[in-house]
Design a protein around this motif. Structure first.
Motif: not given
Length: 612
Positions: A483-504
């Motif tokens: 579920a975590a990956v499902g929430l995060l994958r669509p955000l990769r382009n929008w939040l490319a500079d958000y380290w917390k997203m990549w850490a999760m």
């Protein structure tokens, strides 16, 4: 008049560093002996990109003289008036030739072009001539004693001097790149050359001082093999036991690997040799603090303070010891004495006030701040220290006024801007924060500050997406990485500079066994936020699963550079060294970690795969 000093090219059979140091030596000697500002040394360094960020490597332009077009472009692309270049060639066993040229703007023909043939015993005569010609063409007359008596090289042994050149070239390389050397660089040949130079002439100070400096740089930037550096410095202590500097460097070497006990041992030896040097006592005290020996640390800090000048930098360390031993009530008196010694010392005034506040004497602390504002000619530092207290107390308008006064004087102080932004948040003026955060980013802060600032800015300007990352974190805590990956994958382009997203994303993919994706995400975290300790653990897990053990080792070394005080980072490096086949290094690291930490069941379980 400006004269560009170019590194000399070398022919086959001569190490490039020798050519670089021929011209560097002459340039440094002329500059230091005459005080001229006419010389402008040039280094041929190329930037090399890798996964850990940009590095720099020396470029050897040619094994012949520079072409006329190259010299012409130098003048076209710079404002220098003259330039020196040359070629050092081997003409036989122990025989050499130096071709020396000087060029001037607007003239295609060299202003000076001469060759000097010499054998090794004639090295100093040629270097002396090089220095004189450089001084002459730079319009920098040498002092009378050098004109009449020649250059003092510090040794009469030419072979020792050439070995010194080779070793010192590595010192200069590390300094110029601030430790961001090419991956293939090893300090071992330079260490060997400096040891040989020292053995050939123990009275020649250059090799000793350069080897100590090289050891300290390697410790600072985590370069080279610990044992090689250690053994070389120990040799210096054995051959020159009355010089404290190698002992001090060994203390720093052990301090760099968090072995406070061994660091203290070497600092203690340095103090025995030079008991009146306060910096040695302070370093010894710091190691003793880390070892849980506050009484010893306090004694050495007090000795250092007695020996220091008016500024008393060791007072801060003494204050820490007093705080750790439950004697906070003594700190204010200590700073009050410093205020009485130096009534215009703003730092002492501020620390006196803070010490009072930290011992529940708020009224006295505020009075101390107010008196300092009235007494001092320059109150900026008092406002800088007073503002956070006022903000915490709720006097937000006055705090913001003081922050703004300080920012008028230091508009590019990133930490000051961040404190101001936090005060705006307390004052419910969040609409003003994005501009302040952009001002922080405009200061070109260190990568860690930049990452944290960007994260805050994203959370303010893209709150819905930031909330989705928070939801992913909750899913991960609930053992639902899918579920975590499902929430995060669509955000990769929008939040490319958000380290917390990549850490999760890295942690979730590791849980799922998606190791290539975990590797990519962890590297992105480290690229954005090199001080993020958990990211190195996630990357080690992913790379180990993918059998990329050499890459894991290199990345974990990078982790210890960015997190030199982190036990976890050094444990990661030990594991990566073991898995990449670097058994001796792994055993050495694990031994140092165990010595630093002491008995620890959890640590033993982690290090169990490394044989004792």
């Amino acid at each position: 008049m400006k004269l560009a000093v170019l590194p000399f090219n070398v022919s086959e059979g001569i190490k490039p560093g020798i050519g670089r140091q021929f011209s560097n030596f002459a340039s440094d000697l002329v500059r230091l002996s005459t005080g001229t500002e006419n010389l402008h040394p040039v280094s041929f360094l190329a930037q090399v990109e890798d996964a850990e960020g940009p590095r720099a490597a020396y470029v050897n332009v040619s094994d012949t003289l520079l072409e006329p077009d190259w010299i012409r472009q130098l003048f076209e692309q710079s404002d220098v008036d003259r330039a020196m270049d040359g070629l050092l060639s081997s003409t036989g066993e122990g025989s050499y030739s130096l071709r020396l040229r000087f060029h001037e703007r607007g003239n295609d023909e060299p202003l000076f072009d001469e060759s000097f043939e010499f054998e090794l015993p004639g090295l100093f005569a040629v270097l002396d001539r090089l220095v004189r010609e450089l001084a002459k063409h730079a319009d920098a007359p040498l002092p009378a004693e050098m004109e009449s008596g020649g250059v003092d090289f510090g040794t009469d042994n030419p072979e020792s001097f050439l070995q010194f050149f080779e070793g010192y070239d590595a010192v200069q390389y590390i300094q110029q790149t601030n430790g961001r050397v090419a991956k293939e660089f090893s300090p071992a040949p330079a260490i060997e050359a400096l040891l040989k130079a020292y053995e050939l002439d123990p009275e020649f100070l250059g090799p000793y001082e350069s080897l100590v400096q090289l050891g300290r740089l390697c410790a600072q930037f985590r370069l080279g093999d610990f044992n090689v550096i250690h053994d070389a410095l120990v040799k210096l202590t054995e051959s020159t036991p009355d010089d404290y500097r190698a002992h001090f460097a060994l203390g720093e070497l052990f301090q760099a690997v968090n072995n406070a006990s061994k660091a203290a041992e070497w600092y203690e030896k340095a103090v025995q040799i030079e008991p009146s040097e306060p910096a040695l006592l302070t370093r010894l005290g710091v190691s003793q603090m880390l070892m849980g020996m506050p009484v010893n640390a306090e004694r050495n800090f007090r000795k250092a303070i007695e020996l220091e000048g008016e500024e008393k930098p060791s007072l801060d360390y003494l204050a820490t010891v007093l705080q750790q031993t439950g004697r906070e009530h003594e700190i204010a008196g200590m700073w009050k004495e410093q205020v009485q010694r130096q009534p215009q010392n703003a730092q002492a005034h501020a620390k006196y006030a803070i010490a009072l506040i930290q011992t529940q004497q708020e009224a006295e602390g505020e009075r101390a701040f107010e008196e300092a504002l009235e007494l001092l000619e320059d109150t900026a530092l008092i406002k800088r220290y007073y503002a956070p207290y006022l903000a915490q107390k709720g006097e937000l308008d006055r705090a913001m006024d003081y922050y703004e006064d300080c920012l008028d004087l230091a508009p590019a102080d990133a930490q000051l801007l961040l404190e101001y932004a936090n005060t705006l948040k307390l004052a419910d003026r969040e609409f003003e924060i994005p501009k302040v955060l952009r001002d922080v980013l405009a200061t070109n802060p260190d990568p860690n500050t930049r990452a944290q600032t960007l994260a805050w800015l994203i959370e303010l300007e893209q709150p819905r997406r930031a909330e989705m990352v928070n939801q992913a974190r909750e899913k991960l805590e609930q053992r639902d990485p899918d579920a975590a990956v499902g929430l995060l994958r669509p955000l990769r382009n929008w939040l490319a500079d958000y380290w917390k997203m990549w850490a999760m994303l890295s942690a979730a993919n590791n849980e799922l066994g998606n190791f290539p994706e975990a590797e990519e995400a962890a590297k992105r975290v480290i690229d954005l936020f090199p001080g993020c300790e958990p990211a190195y653990g996630e990357l080690l897990k992913a790379l180990s699963a993918l059998k990329k053990h050499d890459e894991a080792y290199n990345m974990m070394r990078y982790g210890t550079v960015n997190l030199p005080q982190s036990l976890t980072a050094h444990v990661n490096l030990a594991l990566a060294a073991h898995r990449s086949g670097r058994r001796d290094e792994a055993v050495g690291l694990s031994r140092q970690i165990r010595e630093a930490v002491g008995p620890n069941e959890e640590l033993e379980a982690i290090l169990a795969e490394i044989p004792s």
